[in-house]
Write a protein that holds these residues in place. Sequence first.
Motif, PDB file in Angstrom:
ATOM      1  N   THR A  55     -16.407   0.892   6.122  1.00 24.99           N
ATOM      2  CA  THR A  55     -17.025   2.169   6.474  1.00 24.99           C
ATOM      3  C   THR A  55     -18.539   2.061   6.551  1.00 24.99           C
ATOM      4  OG1 THR A  55     -17.175   2.924   4.174  1.00 24.99           O
ATOM      5  CG2 THR A  55     -15.155   3.466   5.405  1.00 24.99           C
TER       6      THR A  55
ATOM      7  N   ASN B 227       0.841  -1.197   0.000  1.00 21.94           N
ATOM      8  CA  ASN B 227       0.000   0.000   0.000  1.00 21.94           C
ATOM      9  C   ASN B 227       0.878   1.250   0.000  1.00 21.94           C
ATOM     10  OD1 ASN B 227      -2.503   1.101  -0.312  1.00 21.94           O
ATOM     11  ND2 ASN B 227      -3.215   0.724   1.771  1.00 21.94           N
TER      12      ASN B 227
ATOM     13  N   THR C  88      -4.867   6.354   5.332  1.00 24.54           N
ATOM     14  CA  THR C  88      -6.084   5.544   5.350  1.00 24.54           C
ATOM     15  C   THR C  88      -5.737   4.094   5.024  1.00 24.54           C
ATOM     16  OG1 THR C  88      -6.792   5.476   3.009  1.00 24.54           O
ATOM     17  CG2 THR C  88      -7.141   7.546   4.194  1.00 24.54           C
TER      18      THR C  88
ATOM     19  N   ALA D 124     -11.293  -2.812   3.032  1.00 31.04           N
ATOM     20  CA  ALA D 124     -11.231  -1.425   3.518  1.00 31.04           C
ATOM     21  C   ALA D 124     -12.486  -0.630   3.187  1.00 31.04           C
ATOM     22  CB  ALA D 124      -9.994  -0.728   2.952  1.00 31.04           C
ATOM     23  N   ASP D 125     -12.951  -0.678   1.954  1.00 28.18           N
ATOM     24  CA  ASP D 125     -14.129   0.097   1.587  1.00 28.18           C
ATOM     25  C   ASP D 125     -15.367  -0.373   2.334  1.00 28.18           C
ATOM     26  OD1 ASP D 125     -12.622   1.599  -0.135  1.00 28.18           O
ATOM     27  OD2 ASP D 125     -13.211   0.496  -1.938  1.00 28.18           O
TER      28      ASP D 125
ATOM     29  N   GLY E 284      -7.310   2.500   2.783  1.00 32.85           N
ATOM     30  CA  GLY E 284      -7.852   2.306   1.449  1.00 32.85           C
ATOM     31  C   GLY E 284      -6.940   1.476   0.572  1.00 32.85           C
TER      32      GLY E 284
ATOM     33  N   CYS F  77      -7.273  -4.900   6.000  1.00 35.78           N
ATOM     34  CA  CYS F  77      -7.165  -3.508   6.450  1.00 35.78           C
ATOM     35  C   CYS F  77      -7.056  -3.404   7.967  1.00 35.78           C
ATOM     36  CB  CYS F  77      -8.351  -2.689   5.942  1.00 35.78           C
ATOM     37  SG  CYS F  77      -9.971  -3.250   6.530  1.00 35.78           S
TER      38      CYS F  77
END
Length: 565
Positions: free
Chosen positions: A414, A398, A403, A410-411, A405, A443
Amino acid sequence: MPESTPNLLKRRTLLAATAATAAVVGPLSATATASASSASSASSAFGYRDDGSNYVVDTGASLVFKVSKTNGDLTSLVYKGTEYQGYGGKNSHVESGLGTSTVTIAQSGSTILISVAYGTLKLYYAARSGENNVYVWTNKADTSVSATRYIVRVKAGLFLNDEPDSYTYTTSTIEASDVFAKSDGQTRSKHYSKVRVIDYDYVGWTTGSVGLYVVRSNHEKASGGPFYRSLLRHQSADGGGLYEILYYGENQTEAQRFGLQGPYVIAFTDGGAPSSALYHGNISTPWADSLGISGYVAASGRGRVAGVGITGRDTAYAYTVGIANSAAQYWGSARASDGYFSIPNALPGTYALTVFKGELAVHTSSVTVTAGATTTLNTIAIPSTNDPSNATAIWRINNWDGTPGGFKNADLMTYAHPSDVRAASWTGNVVIGSGTETSAFPCYLWKDVNSGITVYFKLTAAQSAAAHTLRIGVTTAYANGRPQIVVNDTYTSAVPSPPAQPSTRSLTVGSYRGNNYTFTYSIPASAWQTDAGTYNTLKIYVASGSGTTSYLSAGTSIDAIDLLA
């Protein structure tokens, strides 16, 4: 109403985000023209009356609302003859409601102002002739009221949705009393808003013919900065709630700020989005300058900060400039072409200025705001060493942006619980050079879920002959979770001290936002494999004696991992 009801799909809606990204599912499309909150013609006379228990305000448009003379609760919101306010015997109010308060009302031309005083807290409601809006201000002077929240409670059945922040159609609790699982394995919670403060202008629902929204304020007296995440709305079998939250006490990274905040606006429309004139970046309230609102500072008493540009940026990322002190916070986006930024309507004072690459601070300085003036800053140059991505690495998982992300799940995190059926396995090892290093790495790491995840990598003879520094960047932690490493089962790092992080839930309630921190580990040459064809192993464990079990065991959110050359 069961999930299979056809009307559900027709009326379900998504959280409305900024004008550029707003999306509504149902009869209103994402490209629908915004409907102004002002009525085209007055349906009744503008004015107010006293019904004995409430002050009753008729906006002269299609909205009539009531405020309790006892405690300042909003007790009624009637739009075009339909009552929208209230569920479970509860009204709309600050926090969970104030006690006995002093409530007064006054009319000044085309404005009616209701003032509520509860100890040191002051609350204001304003109505403008011919508008279907209620303008609200909150002045919190101290901690006598625990949090700073206003909730608009909405009757059940008027707006239906089955989005992440809804739990109307499920009763299976999987965490605390506010995270739920549906029969299909998807999770729901009022915490799962998907967005950061910087991402939205308003929150609400629409049926296609009626829209009810809370248009947020500029959050100058809030805490947490532009990337803070909090609950924005909920839907349950009892009814729905729309929130303006300035300090919630959950996953907070700053002390709370005090003083007047607003206006935030309760807005009704004919189904479209609220008027953009109400958005925090556009709203102008000269009509409120002389109303006597405690703590009110007119536009003439505010200043602006403007930056010529920012050099040293990685143009693959969005940059944000924030200014903050103990009294107020503001931010603005840096222009992609040159880094120009403008932060208007700031209260006078000296602020810490921070430039963020994504959500990672890469520059700090100081700036002073003067009332009625613009403070112009010369080009800000970000030193190369301030961005950890610029360091030469043997390998990197990464990129550094503050973040998680890009990492696995990861997405989804949220707007869903880690146990959600849509989440990929939290376990599984990673091979450097596979091309899937980032997408395969989870993540989040938890002591009781996936501690000990292994990264496989090879070193050349020259690389294995030298000591190297390993860096692990994190964005938050729960229960003091922090990484401890083992290399080739021969070198074990010390357990690092935990950095300052919020003490509340985070990873399971849709937020990775805490305090970005980088752990560094000095690995001696003796730890490496000497055969260049043999894989080295890096095992990352989560160390902590706190937390409970499973996804509430000690954990941490990962930003990036790299081995420096």
